[in-house]
Scaffold this motif. Sequence first.
Motif, mmCIF file in Angstrom:
data_model
loop_
_atom_site.group_PDB
_atom_site.id
_atom_site.type_symbol
_atom_site.label_atom_id
_atom_site.label_comp_id
_atom_site.label_asym_id
_atom_site.label_seq_id
_atom_site.Cartn_x
_atom_site.Cartn_y
_atom_site.Cartn_z
ATOM 1 N N SER A 467 0.811 -1.226 0.000
ATOM 2 C CA SER A 467 0.000 0.000 0.000
ATOM 3 C C SER A 467 0.836 1.265 0.000
ATOM 4 N N SER A 468 2.156 1.144 0.119
ATOM 5 C CA SER A 468 3.026 2.312 0.189
ATOM 6 C C SER A 468 4.180 2.148 -0.790
ATOM 7 N N ASP A 469 4.266 3.049 -1.762
ATOM 8 C CA ASP A 469 5.370 2.997 -2.731
ATOM 9 C C ASP A 469 6.714 3.264 -2.043
ATOM 10 N N ALA A 470 6.714 4.165 -1.071
ATOM 11 C CA ALA A 470 7.957 4.455 -0.351
ATOM 12 C C ALA A 470 8.438 3.236 0.412
ATOM 13 N N ARG A 471 7.518 2.510 1.052
ATOM 14 C CA ARG A 471 7.888 1.297 1.790
ATOM 15 C C ARG A 471 8.407 0.226 0.839
ATOM 16 N N LEU A 472 7.767 0.096 -0.314
ATOM 17 C CA LEU A 472 8.226 -0.872 -1.318
ATOM 18 C C LEU A 472 9.642 -0.548 -1.770
ATOM 19 N N ARG A 473 9.954 0.713 -1.994
ATOM 20 C CA ARG A 473 11.293 1.117 -2.410
ATOM 21 C C ARG A 473 12.317 0.870 -1.297
ATOM 22 N N GLN A 474 11.902 1.041 -0.060
ATOM 23 C CA GLN A 474 12.806 0.751 1.047
ATOM 24 C C GLN A 474 13.183 -0.721 1.088
ATOM 25 N N VAL A 475 12.225 -1.592 0.853
ATOM 26 C CA VAL A 475 12.502 -3.028 0.857
ATOM 27 C C VAL A 475 13.475 -3.385 -0.252
ATOM 28 N N VAL A 476 13.228 -2.884 -1.461
ATOM 29 C CA VAL A 476 14.123 -3.175 -2.585
ATOM 30 C C VAL A 476 15.523 -2.645 -2.302
ATOM 31 N N SER A 477 15.626 -1.429 -1.772
ATOM 32 C CA SER A 477 16.922 -0.840 -1.474
ATOM 33 C C SER A 477 17.668 -1.637 -0.412
ATOM 34 N N ALA A 478 16.960 -2.077 0.627
ATOM 35 C CA ALA A 478 17.600 -2.854 1.694
ATOM 36 C C ALA A 478 18.100 -4.192 1.168
ATOM 37 N N GLU A 479 17.321 -4.836 0.295
ATOM 38 C CA GLU A 479 17.753 -6.118 -0.263
ATOM 39 C C GLU A 479 18.980 -5.939 -1.149
ATOM 40 N N LEU A 480 19.028 -4.868 -1.914
ATOM 41 C CA LEU A 480 20.209 -4.602 -2.735
ATOM 42 C C LEU A 480 21.433 -4.341 -1.868
ATOM 43 N N ALA A 481 21.255 -3.627 -0.783
ATOM 44 C CA ALA A 481 22.379 -3.367 0.122
ATOM 45 C C ALA A 481 22.920 -4.660 0.705
ATOM 46 N N GLU A 482 22.039 -5.590 1.041
ATOM 47 C CA GLU A 482 22.467 -6.872 1.584
ATOM 48 C C GLU A 482 23.242 -7.675 0.537
ATOM 49 N N VAL A 483 22.785 -7.611 -0.721
ATOM 50 C CA VAL A 483 23.490 -8.312 -1.804
ATOM 51 C C VAL A 483 24.895 -7.736 -1.976
ATOM 52 N N ALA A 484 25.010 -6.405 -2.002
ATOM 53 C CA ALA A 484 26.319 -5.777 -2.173
ATOM 54 C C ALA A 484 27.249 -6.117 -1.016
ATOM 55 N N LYS A 485 26.709 -6.173 0.188
ATOM 56 C CA LYS A 485 27.530 -6.494 1.354
ATOM 57 C C LYS A 485 28.054 -7.922 1.294
ATOM 58 N N LYS A 486 27.254 -8.823 0.779
ATOM 59 C CA LYS A 486 27.629 -10.235 0.767
ATOM 60 C C LYS A 486 28.506 -10.597 -0.426
ATOM 61 N N TYR A 487 28.241 -10.012 -1.591
ATOM 62 C CA TYR A 487 28.932 -10.427 -2.810
ATOM 63 C C TYR A 487 29.837 -9.342 -3.405
ATOM 64 N N GLY A 488 29.839 -8.157 -2.806
ATOM 65 C CA GLY A 488 30.666 -7.092 -3.356
ATOM 66 C C GLY A 488 32.151 -7.345 -3.154
ATOM 67 N N THR A 489 32.955 -6.894 -4.102
ATOM 68 C CA THR A 489 34.414 -7.024 -4.049
ATOM 69 C C THR A 489 35.034 -5.677 -4.389
ATOM 70 N N PRO A 490 36.283 -5.435 -3.974
ATOM 71 C CA PRO A 490 36.932 -4.150 -4.294
ATOM 72 C C PRO A 490 37.113 -3.983 -5.797
ATOM 73 N N ARG A 491 37.247 -2.743 -6.200
ATOM 74 C CA ARG A 491 37.460 -2.422 -7.611
ATOM 75 C C ARG A 491 38.805 -2.974 -8.078
ATOM 76 N N ARG A 492 38.809 -3.528 -9.284
ATOM 77 C CA ARG A 492 40.032 -4.089 -9.852
ATOM 78 C C ARG A 492 40.672 -3.180 -10.896
ATOM 79 N N THR A 493 39.883 -2.415 -11.595
ATOM 80 C CA THR A 493 40.378 -1.591 -12.695
ATOM 81 C C THR A 493 40.636 -0.169 -12.218
#
Length: 860
Positions: A467-493
Motif C-alpha cells: 500500500s506504500s510505494d515508499a515502503r516498497l522502495r525501502q525493501v528493494v533498497s535494503a535487499e540490494l544493500a544486503e546483496v552488495a555487502k555479501k557479494y561485493g568485491t573491491p574495484r580491480r580496474t
Amino acid sequence: MARRTTAPPPEDFEERIVDIDVSSEMRTSFLEYAYSVIYQRALPDARDGLKPVQRRILYSMSEMGLRPDRGHVKSSRVVGDVMGKLHPHGDTAIYDAVVRLAQPFSMRLPLVDGHGNFGSPDDMPAAMRYTEARLAPAAMLMVESLDEDTVDFKPNYDGQETEPTVMPSAFPNLLVNGTTGIAVGMATNMAPHNLTEVVAAARHLIKKPDATLDDLMRFVPGPDLPTGGTIIGLQGVRDAYESGRGTFRMRAKCVVEQITPRRKGIVVTELPYNVGPERVVAKIKELVNAKKLQGIADLKDLTDRHKGLRLVIEIKNGFIPEAVLEELYRLTPMEETFGINNVALVDGEPRTLGLRELLSVYVDHRLEVVRRRSEFRRRKREERLHLVDGLIVALLNIDEVIQVIRSSDDSAQARTRLMEVFDLTDVQAAYILDTPLRRLTRYDKLELDSEKERLTEEIAELTGILSSDARLRQVVSAELAEVAKKYGTPRRTVLLESSGAPRAATVELQVADEPCLALLSSTGLLARTTDASPLGDEGDRSSHDVLVSAVRTSARGEIGIVTSLGRLIRVQVVDLPILPPTASPPSLSGGHPVSEFVTLESGEAVVGLGALDPDGPGLALGTAQGVVKRVVPDYPANRDDFEVITLKDGDTVVGAAELESEDHDLVFITSDAQLLRYQASQVRPQGRPAGGMAGVRLDGSARVIFFGVVDPARESRVVTVAGSSTALPGTQVGGGKVSDYAEFPPKGRATGGVRAQRFLKGEDVLLLAWAGPAPAKAVSATGKPVPLPEELGRRDGSGDRLTHTIGAVGGALGAGGPVTAASAAAVAPDGSVPLEGTLALDASEVADTPPSTNGSTPGH
C-alpha cells in the motif's frame, strides 16, 4: 540386360506449381530470421541482463537442483537437459554459454561454478564430457523467488514445458557482468562493472528517481573489468553513460623491476579485457623478429594458478624500460580499445540505453518483482490464516465436531454439516476433515494461536509494503544493500583521465652514448658513473671501498676485464649498474659482482680494467715473476674473450692498467721489499701473443706483489705492510709504512730496484704493497676503513704496528690527474691474487669477498 523405365503419373495426379514473388519471399524470410536472432539469441533483456540461452541454462540448472551446496554434475547433462526441454538449438552454442557464465575472466560475478578446464583468454575449454558444473552462489540471486509468481512464464518450443520470460534478478546483472552479441543489423557490447558501485547507484535512483547522470556517476565512475588493468580516457565512458555509445582505452598493468642483478624488466600482472597472454607473447615475438620493436632481450610467461598472470619482459641494457613500455602499448594488445554499445531489449524492443536508463529499467523490474512477491506471500498467508481460524474453531468445539462427524453418513455430508453448524467455509471444513486427531490437542491449540498471531503480523507488514510505494522502495533498497555487502568485491580496474592529446615519446628509447667512468672495487663490484668527471678525495670516508680500476669510456662503449691468467674479457658498459650521481665520493654499494659478468676459472682473479681504445697507448701488465708488457691495442672485434699475454708456467698477472702517457712510471714492488720505477717509454709495445720482457730483477724466491702506473708529476705515496711468511694468511696485522713516492729514485728496466721497507724481527716478507696518488687510504677486506701510520720521512725505514689487518689501499684521482688506476695484488702463499686498489669509495653494503673463484681474501 533389363531396361529401367519410369512409370507414368496416375490420371488423378495434378501438378501444383505456385508462383511467388522472389523479392517478397526473401524479404519475409529474412525478416523472420532477423527477428529470431534479435529476440531469441543475440540480445539480452535489459531487466535481468540475460540472453534466452543463458536464462534457460540458469532455470534448467535450478530445476535440476544444481545448487551451490550440491555436487557438480557433468556439463553434458546440463546441456542435454537445456537442449531437450527449452532450447532447440545446437549443443555447442549451449555449452559455449555455460562456459562463459563460469569464466572469472569473462564475468565480473560468475553465475556458474565450473569444475575442470573451462578455458582461458587464449585456450578453448575442454569438451563438455570432461567438465562439471553447478550454480554459483550469485546465480541463486537470479532465480530466487522464481516460484512465488514474481515473473511470467511461457510455453516452451513444443508446449510441453514452461519457462520464465525473465528472471527475478536480485542484482543488476546486465551492468555487473556486461554482455556481447551480434544480431542482424545491430550488435551489443557492454562492459562489466563493480557490483558495489552499481548497487549504490541503483539505491540512489530508488531514493531519488529524478537523479541526474552526474549524480549516478559519483557512484559508478567507470567500468570495472574482471581482468583488472587500467582504463584511460573517461570522456568516452561518460559518452557511453549518456548516449549508450562510447569508447575507452584499456591498458595492461605493468611495473618496471630489477628482474636480474644486471637487467631490468617489465612485469605484466594484468591485461586488458578479453586479451590473453599468449596473444601478447605472439605479437611481441612477431614485432621483434620483424625488427619493429627494439630493446627486448627475453620474454617469459610465468603465469600459474597460484600467482596469477605474470609476463616478464626482459629489457636489453642500454634501453630505457619506460620508453620500451610505451612502444609495447602502441604496437601490441597490451593496450586495446573497448567500444561500448549498450543495446538491450526493453519491452521486447531493441533500444540503446545510457547508464540512467539501464538502472531505471532494472529498478522498475525489481520493484515489480518485489510487489508480485509480496502479493503472493500475503495471499499464501491469508489462505493459511483462514485454515488456522477453522482449526481453532474445531479445537474450541472438539466434542461437537466429533459428534457431527460420527453422525454423518459420509464425508460429503460431514463437510456440509460442519459448514452449517460452525459457520465454516468449504475449504475450512475439508481441512478439518483431513486433519489427524493427533493434531487436535491442547498443545496444538497454543501453537495455532501463536501461528495466527504471526500470520496476522506478516499480513499487516506485507499489506503495508503493497500500500506504500515508499515502503516498497525501502525493501528493494535494503535487499540490494544486503546483496552488495555479501557479494561485493573491491574495484580491480584503475581509472585514469586522459587529456585527449596524441601521445608522443617523452624519452628516447635507448640510453644516450655519453662519457662515463667504469669502476671496479676491491670487493669485486662493477659499476659506472653518469659522467666522466675525475674522481677526487672528497668528504669523510668513514665507511668505504677502494677501486682496483677506473677507466674513461662511454655509456654504449666496451671495456675489458683483465684477469690474473692474462685473459681480457669484453664487457658492455651499458650492462654495468649506474651509481647515484650525487654520491661524493661515489658509492659502489649499488654495484654488481664481477661474477655476474664473467666466468672465472679456479684460482683466477680480476686484476684491472682496460678501455679497449684502439687509438690509446694500450694496457700495461706486470706479472708475479717480474715480466712487464705493453699491449698493442689491436683487440679482435669478433671475440669477447682473448689472451693479452703469454704467461710462463706458474706465472700470474698481478696488475694491469691503462697508460695515458709514456712519461708515466711503471712501478714494481716485490715481496722482499724492493721497489723499482721507470718510465713506460722504456718498454716497447708488443702484440697480444707476446710474452713481454724483463721488468724487474728478482732475488731468490721473491715475487712481485704489486704492479701499477704512477704519474710522477703528481704527489704520490707508497704503502707497504711487512709480516712473517710462516703465518697463516689473514691472521697477522703486520707493520705498515707510508712513504713519499718521490723518495724512490727511478732506475732502469730489469734492475733490482731500491729497498721500500726495513724488516724488523719476525718480519721477512711484504704482505701488501701499493703506490699511487696521495692521500693514501686503507680498508679491510670487507671495505671498512683502517687507519694508516703517519708518513715516514725516509724510504727504507721500518713500519709501525697496525691496529687492523689491511685488505686494500687506495688513493685519490683528483682533477687533472689520470682517470685510470692501477690495481694492487698481494700474492698469498696459496698463489691466489686478491684485489686491491687506488680510490676509496663507500661500500657499507658490499660483499665480503673478491670475485676470485678460490674464495681468497684481499690483502693477506
